[in-house]
Write an enzyme that holds these catalytic residues in place. Structure first.
Site, short mmCIF file in Angstrom:
data_model
loop_
_atom_site.label_atom_id
_atom_site.label_comp_id
_atom_site.label_asym_id
_atom_site.label_seq_id
_atom_site.Cartn_x
_atom_site.Cartn_y
_atom_site.Cartn_z
N CYS A 9 -0.58 -20.07 1.37
CA CYS A 9 -1.32 -21.23 0.85
C CYS A 9 -1.88 -20.97 -0.54
CB CYS A 9 -2.46 -21.59 1.80
SG CYS A 9 -3.83 -20.41 1.79
N LYS A 37 0.83 -1.21 0.00
CA LYS A 37 0.00 0.00 0.00
C LYS A 37 0.86 1.26 0.00
CE LYS A 37 -1.94 -1.03 3.86
NZ LYS A 37 -1.08 -2.23 4.06
N ASP A 49 -1.41 8.16 4.18
CA ASP A 49 -1.00 6.80 4.55
C ASP A 49 -1.57 6.44 5.91
OD1 ASP A 49 0.37 4.43 3.99
OD2 ASP A 49 2.17 5.08 5.08
N GLU A 50 -1.69 5.14 6.19
CA GLU A 50 -2.16 4.62 7.48
C GLU A 50 -3.51 5.23 7.87
OE1 GLU A 50 -0.67 2.16 8.57
OE2 GLU A 50 1.50 2.33 8.41
N ALA A 51 -4.41 5.31 6.90
CA ALA A 51 -5.69 5.99 7.12
C ALA A 51 -6.59 5.29 8.13
CB ALA A 51 -6.43 6.12 5.79
#
Length: 206
Positions: free
Chosen positions: A152, A18, A92-94
């Site tokens: 996986c 992100k 960022d880091e919202a």
């Protein structure tokens, strides 16, 4: 004709690039001569200076967002000498924003016609929505998922918190800043199976 802006929410699990995407967007804006500003909640204390830094090592200066910040007031004052505002705000880091701050971002978009792009996590380590993410999901104009893959092969959904033994933790403070030593992104199936395995071994999740 008045500008029409949008409020964007781009979410993904930890390690889904992100922040790298935000920084790449900022670089592209610079290359094209587009006006923008980067911002980030100060609750992320991994950096002592006001920068947005990706795990791949690139960074860019930003403005801090404090818990008491009124983003409408602060962003409306980020004007250039000609009185214009940036065309884009990249946040960022919202997930660490408050619901009120997200509403303030929406007001900035609607009143000034700028674009606000928020990058962040959707849910915490307990699989519950963060306050800022919940409000963004409710009112953002555009919502995009940044997908990544579990070991996986399934899509990652859970930002699992782990202890020093690699065991999944399901209790504790919602906000605990950390990197690969504290969090792993996994699919829902692996998250459930790992906890069942821990329980069967007598190592109950803590």
């Amino acid at each position: 004709m008045d500008r029409i802006g949008k409020l964007y929410f781009r979410y993904g699990t930890m390690g889904s690039a992100k922040t790298a995407m935000l920084l790449t967007t900022a670089y592209n804006f610079e290359e094209r001569g587009m006006a923008y500003r980067c911002m980030k909640p100060v609750i992320d204390t991994r950096d002592s200076k006001n920068v947005i830094r990706s795990r791949i090592g690139i960074e860019r200066e930003c403005s801090w967002i404090y818990p008491e910040s009124n983003l409408y007031d602060e962003m409306s004052e980020m004007r250039y000498p000609d009185g214009s505002l940036p065309d884009w705000f990249l946040i960022d880091e919202a997930q660490f924003l408050s619901a009120d701050q997200v509403d303030q971002l929406a007001k900035v978009v609607d009143d000034f016609g700028v674009n606000v792009v928020c990058y962040g996590l959707r849910t915490d380590f307990r699989t519950h929505l963060f306050e800022g993410s919940k409000r963004l999901l409710e009112i953002a104009d555009t919502i995009d998922e940044i997908k990544s893959t579990c070991s996986c092969g399934r899509k990652t959904i859970v930002n699992a918190r782990v202890n020093s033994l690699g065991e999944i933790i399901t209790e504790g403070e919602v906000v605990e800043i950390g990197g690969n030593d504290r969090y792993i992104a996994v699919c829902r199936n692996c998250w459930r199976n790992k906890r069942v395995e821990q329980s069967n071994k007598g190592r109950l999740p803590i």
